[in-house]
Scaffold this active site. Structure first.
Site, PDB file in Angstrom:
ATOM      1  CE  LYS A 180       0.878   1.375   4.353  1.00 38.50           C
ATOM      2  NZ  LYS A 180       1.917   2.350   4.672  1.00 38.50           N
TER       3      LYS A 180
ATOM      4  N   PRO B  59       9.375  -5.119  -0.122  1.00 45.06           N
ATOM      5  CG  PRO B  59      10.712  -3.629  -1.007  1.00 45.06           C
ATOM      6  CD  PRO B  59       9.257  -4.164  -1.149  1.00 45.06           C
TER       7      PRO B  59
ATOM      8  CB  ALA C 214      11.836  -2.164   7.681  1.00 42.32           C
TER       9      ALA C 214
ATOM     10  N   GLY D  72       7.659   0.960   4.734  1.00 43.39           N
ATOM     11  CA  GLY D  72       6.584   1.803   4.671  1.00 43.39           C
ATOM     12  C   GLY D  72       5.587   1.374   3.728  1.00 43.39           C
TER      13      GLY D  72
ATOM     14  CB  ALA E 246       1.517  -2.230   4.815  1.00 39.70           C
TER      15      ALA E 246
ATOM     16  N   GLY F  61       4.665  -6.703   5.891  1.00 42.03           N
ATOM     17  CA  GLY F  61       4.313  -7.666   6.924  1.00 42.03           C
ATOM     18  C   GLY F  61       2.649  -7.806   6.984  1.00 42.03           C
ATOM     19  CB  SER F  62       0.024  -5.262   7.107  1.00 40.59           C
ATOM     20  OG  SER F  62       0.704  -4.421   8.107  1.00 40.59           O
ATOM     21  CB  ALA F  63       0.804  -7.623   2.223  1.00 43.92           C
TER      22      ALA F  63
ATOM     23  CG  ASP G 250      -0.730  -0.079   7.816  1.00 44.01           C
ATOM     24  OD1 ASP G 250      -1.551   0.799   8.290  1.00 44.01           O
ATOM     25  OD2 ASP G 250       0.752  -0.009   8.014  1.00 44.01           O
TER      26      ASP G 250
HETATM   27  O1  C5P Z   1      -0.133  -1.299  14.515  1.00 44.86           O
HETATM   28  P1  C5P Z   1       1.228  -1.445  14.202  1.00 44.86           P
HETATM   29  O2  C5P Z   1       1.814  -2.697  14.846  1.00 44.86           O
HETATM   30  O3  C5P Z   1       1.621  -1.487  12.723  1.00 44.86           O
HETATM   31  O4  C5P Z   1       1.843  -0.341  14.849  1.00 44.86           O
HETATM   32  C1  C5P Z   1       3.567  -0.473  14.957  1.00 44.86           C
HETATM   33  C2  C5P Z   1       3.672   0.811  15.605  1.00 44.86           C
HETATM   34  O5  C5P Z   1       3.740   2.326  14.849  1.00 44.86           O
HETATM   35  C3  C5P Z   1       2.978   1.140  17.088  1.00 44.86           C
HETATM   36  O6  C5P Z   1       3.691   0.242  18.207  1.00 44.86           O
HETATM   37  C4  C5P Z   1       3.139   2.468  17.339  1.00 44.86           C
HETATM   38  O7  C5P Z   1       4.371   3.039  17.841  1.00 44.86           O
HETATM   39  C5  C5P Z   1       3.141   3.034  15.915  1.00 44.86           C
HETATM   40  N1  C5P Z   1       1.717   3.572  15.346  1.00 44.86           N
HETATM   41  C6  C5P Z   1       1.322   4.729  16.015  1.00 44.86           C
HETATM   42  N2  C5P Z   1      -0.055   5.135  15.796  1.00 44.86           N
HETATM   43  C7  C5P Z   1      -0.729   4.380  14.395  1.00 44.86           C
HETATM   44  C8  C5P Z   1      -0.153   3.171  14.060  1.00 44.86           C
HETATM   45  C9  C5P Z   1       1.108   2.780  14.538  1.00 44.86           C
HETATM   46  O8  C5P Z   1       1.748   5.083  16.858  1.00 44.86           O
HETATM   47  N3  C5P Z   1      -1.977   4.641  14.316  1.00 44.86           N
END
Ligand code: C5P
Length: 306
Positions: free
Chosen positions: A13, A99, A101, A103, A105, A107-109, A141
């Site tokens: 994304k 790739p 880390a 930006g 997503a 891992g989310s995919a 995500d």
């Molecule tokens: O939800 P996810 O595990 O992907 O988020 C990773 C980190 O990104 C969270 O631990 C937080 O530090 C930051 N985050 C945030 N606000 C969001 C989404 C992510 O601060 N809305």
């Protein structure tokens, strides 16, 4: 229950708009974001197994991405098994093109693809909203990776409203060498705000303009509406991104921004052939490890023919 293997894929994304509100008591930030799913996919293959096992090839296979319970896919499998009241038995393979880390997503995919693949393998009969609920427990995500297309995200990103946008948008993704940690980028934003160097986030920017632009057909209108509150902290942590953004503009991008928490630069092209030309120019710039021409919107996590 399927006896053979099930294959699912899920897209990367780009946040075409990413407005970040103040830090909440739960450690997350309130978001108002417009997600666009783009045509760079990870593929997850699941087979019957005894307990869980995980293998990985492609991006991150050099040890950057763990293949144990720290991997979001592992947690997705355990969460779905608990939800469905089945044993978490599966041999899972991730073929990564997104790739890590970056930006995007990735891992989310993987987690979203694992949910739909294991749902089919185990015959859990979870419906789409059950899966969306599990996805939200896995990460902010993950619901969008399941959903795909274009969507407005609120809450911490997990509350989605679909946006109907039929135009095709061509992008070039310029992926820098090293990943950026999402929590570190959010923490840097909090620091910049505490120092008064960027607005404090209490007034989230409206998204109507970007949504209207995505519903239209004018790249210049989308380019004019690109916004990302995480770009300033990503630039502090990775000053070289400034050159990368300039290179995208110099290569003919209608607009360019950092994708999510970075460090990927997402450059909007005026059309498909412009994207191919821009990809070649950016690949030759030496500023990126990988350059990919992609388009969106594309569907979210889906089972595909094995
Ligand atoms: O939800 P996810 O595990 O992907 O988020 C990773 C980190 O990104 C969270 O631990 C937080 O530090 C930051 N985050 C945030 N606000 C969001 C989404 C992510 O601060 N809305």
């Amino acid at each position: 229950m399927t006896s053979g293997e099930v294959v699912a894929r899920a897209p990367a994304k780009v946040n075409v708009h990413l407005g970040v509100g103040p830090l909440r008591a739960d450690g997350f930030h309130e978001l108002r974001t417009v997600y666009l799913a783009v045509s760079l996919f990870d593929t997850v293959t699941v087979r019957p197994g005894d307990g869980l096992s995980l293998t990985l090839s492609g991006e991150g296979a050099d040890g950057e991405v763990p293949v144990d319970r720290r991997n979001l896919v592992w947690r997705a499998a355990e969460l779905l098994a608990t939800f469905a009241g089945v044993r978490a038995d599966a041999a899972i393979d991730i073929a990564k093109k997104i790739p890590a880390a970056a930006g995007l997503a990735g891992g989310s995919a993987d987690a979203a693809a694992a949910l739909v693949a294991l749902d089919a393998l185990w015959g859990t009969r979870a419906d789409r909203s059950d899966l969306a609920g599990l996805a939200a427990q896995l990460g902010s995500d993950v619901p969008f990776s399941l959903h795909g297309g274009v969507a407005l995200g609120s809450g911490r990103g997990e509350e989605l409203s679909p946006v109907l946008a039929r135009s095709r948008w061509d992008w070039v993704l310029g992926i820098a060498g090293e990943g950026l940690s999402t929590p570190a980028v959010y923490a840097e934003l909090d620091r910049l705000r505490a120092d008064g160097r960027v607005p404090d986030g209490t007034d989230l920017a409206p998204v109507e303009q970007v949504i209207a632009a995505l519903r239209g057909t004018e790249p210049a209108a989308v380019a004019g509406a690109l916004a990302n509150d995480l770009q300033a902290p990503a630039l502090v942590l990775r000053p070289g991104l400034r050159r990368a953004l300039r290179a995208a503009k110099d290569a003919g991008a209608a607009g360019a921004l950092v994708s999510g928490s970075g460090p990927t630069v997402a450059a909007l092209a005026t059309d498909e052939s412009a994207a191919v030309r821009m990809a070649a120019a950016l690949a030759g710039s030496g500023l990126f490890r990988t350059v990919r021409a992609v388009h969106g919107p594309v569907p979210g996590a889906r089972v595909v023919p094995a």
